[in-house]
Design an enzyme around this catalytic site. Structure first.
Site, mmCIF file in Angstrom:
data_model
loop_
_atom_site.group_PDB
_atom_site.id
_atom_site.type_symbol
_atom_site.label_atom_id
_atom_site.label_comp_id
_atom_site.label_asym_id
_atom_site.label_seq_id
_atom_site.Cartn_x
_atom_site.Cartn_y
_atom_site.Cartn_z
ATOM 1 C CG ASP A 38 10.902 -20.391 -33.430
ATOM 2 O OD1 ASP A 38 10.145 -19.556 -32.927
ATOM 3 O OD2 ASP A 38 12.129 -20.215 -33.548
ATOM 4 C CG ASP A 232 15.870 -20.399 -32.271
ATOM 5 O OD1 ASP A 232 14.633 -20.415 -32.192
ATOM 6 O OD2 ASP A 232 16.538 -19.349 -32.257
ATOM 7 C CG ASP A 236 11.220 -22.488 -29.939
ATOM 8 O OD1 ASP A 236 10.078 -21.997 -30.007
ATOM 9 O OD2 ASP A 236 12.209 -21.977 -30.490
HETATM 10 P P1 ADP Z 1 9.159 -14.786 -30.970
HETATM 11 O O1 ADP Z 1 8.305 -16.014 -31.093
HETATM 12 O O2 ADP Z 1 9.285 -14.066 -32.263
HETATM 13 O O3 ADP Z 1 10.505 -15.068 -30.335
HETATM 14 P P2 ADP Z 1 8.277 -13.554 -28.437
HETATM 15 O O4 ADP Z 1 7.211 -14.459 -27.899
HETATM 16 O O5 ADP Z 1 9.592 -13.595 -27.769
HETATM 17 O O6 ADP Z 1 8.383 -13.766 -30.023
HETATM 18 O O7 ADP Z 1 7.747 -12.052 -28.402
HETATM 19 C C1 ADP Z 1 6.506 -11.701 -28.962
HETATM 20 C C2 ADP Z 1 6.361 -10.206 -29.072
HETATM 21 O O8 ADP Z 1 6.523 -9.575 -27.796
HETATM 22 C C3 ADP Z 1 7.403 -9.534 -29.944
HETATM 23 O O9 ADP Z 1 7.061 -9.601 -31.303
HETATM 24 C C4 ADP Z 1 7.391 -8.107 -29.389
HETATM 25 O O10 ADP Z 1 6.302 -7.395 -29.899
HETATM 26 C C5 ADP Z 1 7.160 -8.331 -27.915
HETATM 27 N N1 ADP Z 1 8.450 -8.360 -27.180
HETATM 28 C C6 ADP Z 1 9.097 -9.441 -26.678
HETATM 29 N N2 ADP Z 1 10.240 -9.082 -26.081
HETATM 30 C C7 ADP Z 1 10.358 -7.738 -26.191
HETATM 31 C C8 ADP Z 1 11.307 -6.753 -25.785
HETATM 32 N N3 ADP Z 1 12.436 -7.050 -25.124
HETATM 33 N N4 ADP Z 1 11.049 -5.469 -26.102
HETATM 34 C C9 ADP Z 1 9.935 -5.130 -26.756
HETATM 35 N N5 ADP Z 1 9.009 -5.994 -27.185
HETATM 36 C C10 ADP Z 1 9.198 -7.276 -26.906
HETATM 37 MG MG MG Z 2 13.114 -18.732 -32.184
#
Ligand code: ADP
Ligand code: MG
Length: 287
Positions: A38, A232, A236
């Site tokens: 991840d 983490d 995941d």
């Molecule tokens: P990661 O695998 O990096 O944890 P997520 O699946 O949680 O990514 O989120 C993917 C994308 O969704 C982020 O890169 C962002 O663009 C958008 N995103 C997620 N949560 C938020 C939030 N609270 N505010 C704004 N954008 C968000």
């Molecule tokens: Mg992570």
């Protein structure tokens, strides 16, 4: 395999901060030939900070007020940034998280969207010339989020997370042990590629929705690989469970630790190649 030598192996691992839930996991670690990591919180420190904000003060106020309701590390970074700028946050009327894309919130009776391109596209918001600014941030490995108020594009906020110092060495050692190394992330392709390049990973699976992570691990297994998954987050957990070996980052969530077969203390990535070396040494002595 003698139970005694397995116990010696898991004991040696534990001394190093590698906690195997059982001896069978040490045996399976010996057979791994692919590893999926991840990005956020695993390869990076998971402590993002705002580096750029384009927009007026009202936009920043509504943006930070909207993010106050989110538990995402990206949200924390935005709220922290507004707080530093002494922006007063206002009450939120309605908050909806759209996993993998962003948030949709009602603040001061205004409709606010914060998130990626897809989120704004889904709401038919025209971002105009902001596309190039977005790309520029992504090339630098930053996560850029767009803001719309009442269906109108209003600004962009970029956040950067730094890689763990030992990540490049850990990746190098994993490759030396003969493993195929793959990065998995919900973030966009360009940002993911930039981070992957910094740590020496050449295979990236980006823009994966939280519920799709386990399926991606399964696809690699279906190609005949024995796959480890390292993560983490709550997101995941299903992927950690489905992998041949699930490796949780000790600084991560309880849910991830519970779903995994192994936990590495302190989130030190060098412990992963170390675990593989211990498994090889242990199993070789047995056979
Ligand atoms: P990661 O695998 O990096 O944890 P997520 O699946 O949680 O990514 O989120 C993917 C994308 O969704 C982020 O890169 C962002 O663009 C958008 N995103 C997620 N949560 C938020 C939030 N609270 N505010 C704004 N954008 C968000
Ligand atoms: Mg992570």
């Amino acid at each position: 395999a003698t139970p005694t030598s397995i116990m010696v192996g898991t004991g040696k691992a534990a001394e190093n901060g590698i906690l195997f839930k059982g001896g069978e996991h040490l045996e399976r670690t010996h057979e791994l030939n692919a590893i999926v990591l991840d990005k956020t919180g695993t390869i990076t420190k998971g402590k993002p900070e705002v580096t750029n904000f384009t927009g007026d003060e009202e936009t920043l106020q509504l943006l930070a007020s909207a993010e106050k309701g989110s538990e995402h590390p990206l949200a924390e970074a935005i709220v922290g940034y507004a707080t530093e700028k002494n922006i007063d946050l206002v009450e939120v009327d309605d908050f909806v998280a759209i996993p993998g894309n962003g948030i949709e919130v009602k603040v001061s009776s205004s409709h606010i969207l914060v998130g990626n391109r897809k989120l704004l596209q889904n709401h038919q918001v025209d971002i105009g010339g902001a596309e190039q600014e977005l790309i520029d941030y992504e090339i630098e490995g930053k996560t850029a989020m767009l803001i719309a108020i009442e269906g109108q594009y209003r600004g962009i906020v970029a956040v950067a997370d730094t890689i763990k110092e030992t990540a490049p060495q850990a990746i190098r050692e994993l490759k030396e042990e003969g493993l195929e190394v793959i990065m998995l992330t919900g973030d966009n392709e360009r940002t993911a590629q930039a981070i992957a390049k910094q740590v020496g990973i050449d295979q990236v699976i980006a823009q994966v929705l939280p519920e799709e992570k386990a399926g991606k691990v399964k696809e690699i297994q279906d190609k005949g690989k024995k796959v480890a998954m390292v993560g983490d987050g709550v997101n995941d957990a299903p992927a950690l469970a489905i992998a041949d070996i699930g490796i949780a980052i000790g600084t991560g969530t309880e849910v991830a630790i519970e779903a995994a077969d192994v936990t590495i203390l302190g989130g030190e990535l060098l412990l992963i190649p170390k675990a593989i070396k211990i498994s090889h040494a242990t199993i070789k002595n047995i056979r």
